[in-house]
Motif scaffolding. Structure first.
Motif, PDB file in Angstrom:
ATOM      1  N   CYS A   1      62.372 138.664 -39.214  1.00  0.00           N
ATOM      2  CA  CYS A   1      63.566 137.919 -39.619  1.00  0.00           C
ATOM      3  C   CYS A   1      64.530 138.849 -40.324  1.00  0.00           C
ATOM      4  CB  CYS A   1      63.157 136.763 -40.535  1.00  0.00           C
ATOM      5  SG  CYS A   1      64.545 135.873 -41.243  1.00  0.00           S
ATOM      6  N   ASP A   2      65.796 138.662 -40.059  1.00  0.00           N
ATOM      7  CA  ASP A   2      66.847 139.443 -40.711  1.00  0.00           C
ATOM      8  C   ASP A   2      67.017 138.929 -42.136  1.00  0.00           C
ATOM      9  OD1 ASP A   2      69.012 140.835 -41.530  1.00  0.00           O
ATOM     10  OD2 ASP A   2      70.327 140.248 -39.872  1.00  0.00           O
ATOM     11  N   VAL A   3      66.487 139.664 -43.082  1.00  0.00           N
ATOM     12  CA  VAL A   3      66.531 139.229 -44.469  1.00  0.00           C
ATOM     13  C   VAL A   3      67.957 139.160 -44.966  1.00  0.00           C
ATOM     14  CG1 VAL A   3      65.785 139.760 -46.816  1.00  0.00           C
ATOM     15  CG2 VAL A   3      64.232 140.138 -44.903  1.00  0.00           C
ATOM     16  N   GLY A   4      68.811 140.081 -44.514  1.00  0.00           N
ATOM     17  CA  GLY A   4      70.195 140.052 -44.945  1.00  0.00           C
ATOM     18  C   GLY A   4      70.898 138.791 -44.517  1.00  0.00           C
ATOM     19  N   ALA A   5      70.606 138.384 -43.260  1.00  0.00           N
ATOM     20  CA  ALA A   5      71.229 137.156 -42.788  1.00  0.00           C
ATOM     21  C   ALA A   5      70.694 135.947 -43.526  1.00  0.00           C
ATOM     22  CB  ALA A   5      70.996 137.002 -41.279  1.00  0.00           C
ATOM     23  N   ALA A   6      69.394 135.976 -43.835  1.00  0.00           N
ATOM     24  CA  ALA A   6      68.826 134.846 -44.553  1.00  0.00           C
ATOM     25  C   ALA A   6      69.402 134.719 -45.932  1.00  0.00           C
ATOM     26  CB  ALA A   6      67.302 134.995 -44.626  1.00  0.00           C
ATOM     27  N   GLY A   7      69.689 135.855 -46.541  1.00  0.00           N
ATOM     28  CA  GLY A   7      70.232 135.812 -47.879  1.00  0.00           C
ATOM     29  C   GLY A   7      71.619 135.235 -47.953  1.00  0.00           C
ATOM     30  N   ASP A   8      72.262 135.022 -46.774  1.00  0.00           N
ATOM     31  CA  ASP A   8      73.609 134.458 -46.792  1.00  0.00           C
ATOM     32  C   ASP A   8      73.608 133.030 -47.323  1.00  0.00           C
ATOM     33  OD1 ASP A   8      74.531 136.801 -45.792  1.00  0.00           O
ATOM     34  OD2 ASP A   8      74.630 136.136 -43.713  1.00  0.00           O
ATOM     35  N   VAL A   9      72.502 132.295 -47.146  1.00  0.00           N
ATOM     36  CA  VAL A   9      72.391 130.947 -47.695  1.00  0.00           C
ATOM     37  C   VAL A   9      71.739 131.087 -49.060  1.00  0.00           C
ATOM     38  CG1 VAL A   9      71.485 128.624 -47.357  1.00  0.00           C
ATOM     39  CG2 VAL A   9      72.176 130.001 -45.380  1.00  0.00           C
ATOM     40  N   GLY A  10      72.551 131.169 -50.084  1.00  0.00           N
ATOM     41  CA  GLY A  10      72.027 131.406 -51.428  1.00  0.00           C
ATOM     42  C   GLY A  10      72.228 130.206 -52.318  1.00  0.00           C
ATOM     43  N   ALA A  11      71.369 130.096 -53.311  1.00  0.00           N
ATOM     44  CA  ALA A  11      71.473 129.011 -54.276  1.00  0.00           C
ATOM     45  C   ALA A  11      70.688 129.396 -55.510  1.00  0.00           C
ATOM     46  CB  ALA A  11      70.948 127.700 -53.690  1.00  0.00           C
ATOM     47  N   THR A  12      70.994 128.730 -56.600  1.00  0.00           N
ATOM     48  CA  THR A  12      70.224 128.880 -57.833  1.00  0.00           C
ATOM     49  C   THR A  12      69.687 127.513 -58.221  1.00  0.00           C
ATOM     50  OG1 THR A  12      72.126 128.504 -59.292  1.00  0.00           O
ATOM     51  CG2 THR A  12      71.719 130.771 -58.568  1.00  0.00           C
ATOM     52  N   CYS A  13      68.608 127.500 -58.995  1.00  0.00           N
ATOM     53  CA  CYS A  13      67.997 126.241 -59.378  1.00  0.00           C
ATOM     54  C   CYS A  13      67.188 126.433 -60.653  1.00  0.00           C
ATOM     55  CB  CYS A  13      67.104 125.700 -58.261  1.00  0.00           C
ATOM     56  SG  CYS A  13      66.338 124.094 -58.630  1.00  0.00           S
ATOM     57  N   LEU A  14      67.283 125.452 -61.522  1.00  0.00           N
ATOM     58  CA  LEU A  14      66.451 125.393 -62.732  1.00  0.00           C
ATOM     59  C   LEU A  14      65.676 124.090 -62.688  1.00  0.00           C
ATOM     60  CD1 LEU A  14      65.666 126.469 -65.581  1.00  0.00           C
ATOM     61  CD2 LEU A  14      67.557 125.118 -66.465  1.00  0.00           C
ATOM     62  N   TYR A  15      64.345 124.191 -62.807  1.00  0.00           N
ATOM     63  CA  TYR A  15      63.466 123.020 -62.740  1.00  0.00           C
ATOM     64  C   TYR A  15      62.630 122.987 -64.006  1.00  0.00           C
ATOM     65  CZ  TYR A  15      59.963 119.720 -60.935  1.00  0.00           C
ATOM     66  OH  TYR A  15      59.131 118.645 -60.756  1.00  0.00           O
TER      67      TYR A  15
ATOM     68  N   GLY B   1      63.589 135.726 -51.107  1.00  0.00           N
ATOM     69  CA  GLY B   1      62.234 135.763 -50.577  1.00  0.00           C
ATOM     70  C   GLY B   1      61.432 136.962 -51.064  1.00  0.00           C
ATOM     71  N   GLY B   2      60.108 136.749 -51.178  1.00  0.00           N
ATOM     72  CA  GLY B   2      59.193 137.839 -51.490  1.00  0.00           C
ATOM     73  C   GLY B   2      59.105 138.214 -52.948  1.00  0.00           C
ATOM     74  N   LEU B   3      59.816 137.521 -53.840  1.00  0.00           N
ATOM     75  CA  LEU B   3      59.802 137.861 -55.258  1.00  0.00           C
ATOM     76  C   LEU B   3      59.192 136.701 -56.044  1.00  0.00           C
ATOM     77  CD1 LEU B   3      63.352 139.462 -55.550  1.00  0.00           C
ATOM     78  CD2 LEU B   3      61.157 140.646 -55.370  1.00  0.00           C
ATOM     79  N   PRO B   4      58.442 137.011 -57.108  1.00  0.00           N
ATOM     80  CA  PRO B   4      57.719 135.941 -57.824  1.00  0.00           C
ATOM     81  C   PRO B   4      58.613 135.189 -58.799  1.00  0.00           C
ATOM     82  CG  PRO B   4      57.259 138.063 -58.829  1.00  0.00           C
ATOM     83  CD  PRO B   4      58.136 138.354 -57.644  1.00  0.00           C
ATOM     84  N   PHE B   5      58.157 134.009 -59.142  1.00  0.00           N
ATOM     85  CA  PHE B   5      58.783 133.196 -60.184  1.00  0.00           C
ATOM     86  C   PHE B   5      57.738 132.899 -61.253  1.00  0.00           C
ATOM     87  CE2 PHE B   5      60.986 132.304 -56.216  1.00  0.00           C
ATOM     88  CZ  PHE B   5      62.307 132.501 -56.576  1.00  0.00           C
ATOM     89  N   GLU B   6      58.207 132.718 -62.473  1.00  0.00           N
ATOM     90  CA  GLU B   6      57.298 132.472 -63.585  1.00  0.00           C
ATOM     91  C   GLU B   6      57.701 131.207 -64.323  1.00  0.00           C
ATOM     92  OE1 GLU B   6      56.937 135.782 -66.183  1.00  0.00           O
ATOM     93  OE2 GLU B   6      56.553 137.237 -64.575  1.00  0.00           O
ATOM     94  N   THR B   7      56.687 130.571 -64.927  1.00  0.00           N
ATOM     95  CA  THR B   7      56.913 129.372 -65.721  1.00  0.00           C
ATOM     96  C   THR B   7      57.020 129.736 -67.192  1.00  0.00           C
ATOM     97  OG1 THR B   7      55.768 127.931 -64.152  1.00  0.00           O
ATOM     98  CG2 THR B   7      55.957 127.147 -66.416  1.00  0.00           C
TER      99      THR B   7
ATOM    100  N   ASP C   1      61.172 129.424 -50.146  1.00  0.00           N
ATOM    101  CA  ASP C   1      60.780 129.519 -48.737  1.00  0.00           C
ATOM    102  C   ASP C   1      61.620 128.589 -47.870  1.00  0.00           C
ATOM    103  OD1 ASP C   1      58.835 131.336 -49.459  1.00  0.00           O
ATOM    104  OD2 ASP C   1      57.236 129.838 -49.584  1.00  0.00           O
ATOM    105  N   LEU C   2      61.921 127.425 -48.403  1.00  0.00           N
ATOM    106  CA  LEU C   2      62.716 126.468 -47.632  1.00  0.00           C
ATOM    107  C   LEU C   2      64.130 126.985 -47.386  1.00  0.00           C
ATOM    108  CD1 LEU C   2      62.564 123.642 -46.373  1.00  0.00           C
ATOM    109  CD2 LEU C   2      63.455 122.732 -48.523  1.00  0.00           C
ATOM    110  N   VAL C   3      64.728 127.627 -48.389  1.00  0.00           N
ATOM    111  CA  VAL C   3      66.061 128.197 -48.213  1.00  0.00           C
ATOM    112  C   VAL C   3      66.038 129.298 -47.154  1.00  0.00           C
ATOM    113  CG1 VAL C   3      67.896 129.486 -49.363  1.00  0.00           C
ATOM    114  CG2 VAL C   3      66.829 127.557 -50.515  1.00  0.00           C
ATOM    115  N   LEU C   4      64.978 130.072 -47.145  1.00  0.00           N
ATOM    116  CA  LEU C   4      64.846 131.093 -46.098  1.00  0.00           C
ATOM    117  C   LEU C   4      64.794 130.450 -44.716  1.00  0.00           C
ATOM    118  CD1 LEU C   4      62.282 133.547 -47.736  1.00  0.00           C
ATOM    119  CD2 LEU C   4      64.690 133.974 -47.293  1.00  0.00           C
ATOM    120  N   HIS C   5      64.092 129.331 -44.608  1.00  0.00           N
ATOM    121  CA  HIS C   5      64.042 128.632 -43.318  1.00  0.00           C
ATOM    122  C   HIS C   5      65.420 128.084 -42.954  1.00  0.00           C
ATOM    123  CE1 HIS C   5      59.803 129.134 -42.910  1.00  0.00           C
ATOM    124  NE2 HIS C   5      59.476 128.327 -43.922  1.00  0.00           N
ATOM    125  N   PHE C   6      66.151 127.562 -43.947  1.00  0.00           N
ATOM    126  CA  PHE C   6      67.510 127.094 -43.684  1.00  0.00           C
ATOM    127  C   PHE C   6      68.359 128.220 -43.107  1.00  0.00           C
ATOM    128  CE2 PHE C   6      67.378 123.643 -47.221  1.00  0.00           C
ATOM    129  CZ  PHE C   6      66.582 122.867 -46.395  1.00  0.00           C
TER     130      PHE C   6
END
Length: 681
Positions: A418-432, A475-481, A396-401
């Motif tokens: 919100c323009d989802v395509g434009a939001a997707g321009d700020v992309g990143a990956t993360c493993l926690y 955005g809008g897609l789930p994550f699992e542990t 969600d924070l990346v979407l706000h960025f």
């Protein structure tokens, strides 16, 4: 006719060639008119004059006229003319011979000028293709030397201001020059070597009038003293080496003088003449633009590296859950600084979080975004969120960025989505990943990042099987542990794709090599890191490389004590007694008073406001931690009690007596914890 190009040889040929041709024609002089013989001699004159000697051409015309009259015009073997026709023939031969001789000389000179111009154009064309192929200042200067030698000069030296090598703008007129590149037709040369100071930024008289320095030429070094006035000793060395002419051109771009380039020719080569200074200036201009581009890139890369270095952990925090080793290598200069990051975050209950992420793109923007994400992860980690919830908040924070950075975001009045395509321009990956040394369990969640490789104590190496969610910013897609049970001594290898994937190596192949290297025996985690980096990473990686190795530890039962507590207020006193007895068994008698009070407050609150089952746990390992868990999801809030309030002072008391405290939620409820510093003895 190549053998007559020398001056004396051309003169001899001009005299002899017509004579030989006339002697050859003597036996046939009665078989054709004299005009035909004259045409043959005209061709001989043209052939002689075509070698480029005007005097030889004229001499050949006179020689042809004389021998034509003597051998081929009646009366034979006599210079007298028997008729007016013969006189006109001889006269025309002389006039035409001189004329065509002049035309041949001029034609040859024109061809020579055309060849020189063509050579200059070819040189400039090669310079356009070969100079500035990379974004390294020194490499660009070396490319200028390689282009100019030997086609334009025998030796070339390139001197740049020291600030240019650091990516900064040069100081007008006061900067010191450093020799950046030198080369020539031979290995030996009389010039300063590379990386050596050559003096101020004005090494020649023409460059002294900064910032309006111009190209300067000295065709004869022996006859001139102005060029060696800054250093007479060095000038004598140059002359003794055999250099004969010089062209110096300034390296200027965007109004700044970056340095100078010197083109030298030996006395065995043709001296620099008309047109050569212009070519030198064109070469210098092309090189200056490329050098300035490399300088600006160096400055941007240095800024990005400094920013990235300040945003990455300078040293790993102290924690007892795992032994950790890491390596981070920024991308090569051609690719630019990327947005990879890693982190090790101590959590409550002696747990630890391992983070590896990658921001799409390169440069300062990627580094800045990386810093924002790393700060966000640390902030969310302090809330003790489960990995999947933390990744969701980060998404969600990346979407706000992206929405804030989108052009026109400030004018968005909420009328449209919100323009989802434009939001997707700020992309990143993360493993926690979060590891608990008490339960020996590791919980991890991934947002488009490769899952770690696990080395078990028995030597088995495999890729962790789990769910990989979409990259951050969609955005809008789930994550699992994903939950893992780890034995003591297990090694988790977290990495970025720059370590295992290159243009020449597929991702799966890189992971397979990583597994083999991880399984190889090594003296320590540091040695394993060195082996992996040395094998998988090239000198100039195309992307940032991040590797984080963690060998798990386990808190044994003698360091952990836990009790199940019935929800009966009268039993709080017995719980306090059990806690004090455990501290006495651990030799922590000095901490009993405060711990007894903390246990009393936390257990009482859990019985009064929480839901069973209730559990008390004490952990001793570097610090003393007291945890009380219950099945209620309601978290307490710290507030300041008024003077006559009967309650509300419990958590305030806990906060004042402990080093730090907090609340974390899990699938079964919540845990309130507080941490004390162990006594010095």
């Amino acid at each position: 006719m190549r053998f007559i190009r020398g001056g004396p040889a051309a003169m001899v040929c001009a005299l002899v060639a017509p004579l030989l041709v006339c002697l050859v024609l003597v036996p046939f002089r009665t078989m054709f008119p004299g005009v035909d013989a004259a045409l043959v001699l005209v061709a001989v004159v043209v052939a002689v004059a075509a070698q480029g000697h005007r005097l030889a051409g004229a001499l050949a015309a006179v020689s042809a006229t004389v021998w034509f009259d003597y051998f081929l015009v009646p009366p034979w073997n006599d210079l007298s003319l028997a008729s007016a026709e013969n006189a006109w023939t001889v006269l025309l031969l002389l006039v035409i011979g001189v004329a065509v001789s002049e035309l041949a000389v001029r034609g040859r000179a024109q061809r020579r000028r055309a060849q020189v111009a063509h050579g200059h154009l070819d040189l400039l064309c090669r310079a356009s293709r070969s100079i500035g192929t990379g974004l390294d200042v020194e490499r660009t200067a070396e490319e200028l030397v390689q282009v100019a030698v030997p086609g334009f000069a025998d030796f070339v030296t390139v001197d740049l201001a020291a600030s240019v090598l650091a990516g900064e703008e040069p100081e007008n007129g006061s900067a010191e020059l450093l020799r950046v590149a030198v080369g020539g037709v031979g290995e030996d040369h009389p010039f300063h070597p590379s990386d050596m100071s050559t003096g101020p930024v004005a090494p020649t008289p023409a460059a002294c009038g900064l910032p309006g320095a111009v190209t300067w030429s000295e065709p004869d070094l022996l006859a001139s003293t102005a060029w060696r006035s800054p250093s007479p000793e060095r000038g004598e060395t140059v002359l003794d080496f055999g250099l004969g002419s010089l062209v110096t051109a300034p390296l200027r771009a965007r109004g700044m003088l970056l340095g100078t380039v010197n083109f030298w020719r030996t006395r065995d080569s043709r001296p620099f003449g008309a047109g050569d200074p212009e070519v030198a200036e064109e070469l210098a201009a092309k090189a200056a633009v490329a050098i300035d581009n490399a300088r600006r890139y160096t400055r941007e890369r240095s800024t990005a590296l400094a920013l990235q270095h300040s945003l990455l952990p300078q040293q790993l925090p102290g924690q007892t859950a795992a032994d950790v080793a890491f390596r981070y290598l920024p991308a090569g200069a051609q690719a630019g600084v990327g947005g990879d990051w890693f982190d090790v975050i101590p959590l409550s209950g002696h747990r630890v979080a391992f983070v590896v992420g990658d921001v799409v793109g390169h440069g300062i923007n990627a580094s800045a975004t990386m810093g924002r994400l790393r700060t966000a992860v640390r902030t969310l980690a302090d809330l003790d969120l489960p990995p999947d919830e933390l990744i969701t908040h980060l998404d969600d924070l990346v979407l706000h960025f992206a929405e804030d950075d989108r052009p026109g975001a400030a004018r968005n009045d909420g009328a449209g989505p919100c323009d989802v395509g434009a939001a997707g321009d700020v992309g990143a990956t993360c493993l926690y990943a979060v590891y608990d040394p008490v339960s020996c369990r590791c919980a991890l969640a991934s947002a488009g990042h490769p899952l770690p490789v696990l080395l078990t104590p028995d030597g088995a190496v495999d890729l962790v099987a789990g769910f990989v969610g979409p990259p951050l910013g969609l955005g809008g897609l789930p994550f699992e542990t994903t939950e893992l049970d780890l034995s003591a001594g297990s090694v988790l290898a977290l990495y970025s794709d720059g370590l295992v994937e290159t243009r020449e190596r597929a991702l799966d192949d890189g992971v397979s090599e990583l597994r083999e290297l991880l399984a190889a025996p090594a003296a320590s985690l540091e040695a394993t890191c060195d082996s992996i980096i040395h094998t998988l990473v090239t000198d100039r990686p195309g992307d940032d490389v991040t590797l984080l190795l963690a060998r798990t530890r386990v808190l044994t039962s003698d360091r952990v004590a836990s009790w199940d507590i019935p929800a009966v207020p009268a039993l709080v006193a017995r719980v306090r007694k059990q806690a004090v007895e455990q501290l006495d068994a651990w030799g922590l008698c000095e901490a009993t008073c405060i711990t007894e009070l903390l246990v009393s407050e936390l257990v009482t609150n859990a019985i009064r406001y929480g839901e069973p089952p209730i559990e008390l746990r004490l952990i001793r390992d570097g610090a003393l931690i007291c945890e009380v868990s219950d099945a209620s999801g309601t978290a307490p809030h710290l507030r300041r009690a008024r003077t006559y309030d009967e309650g509300g002072r419990g958590l305030l008391l806990v906060a004042q007596l402990s080093q730090k405290w907090g609340t974390r939620h899990n699938a079964k409820g919540k845990t309130i914890w507080c941490q004390q510093v162990l006594p010095a003895n």
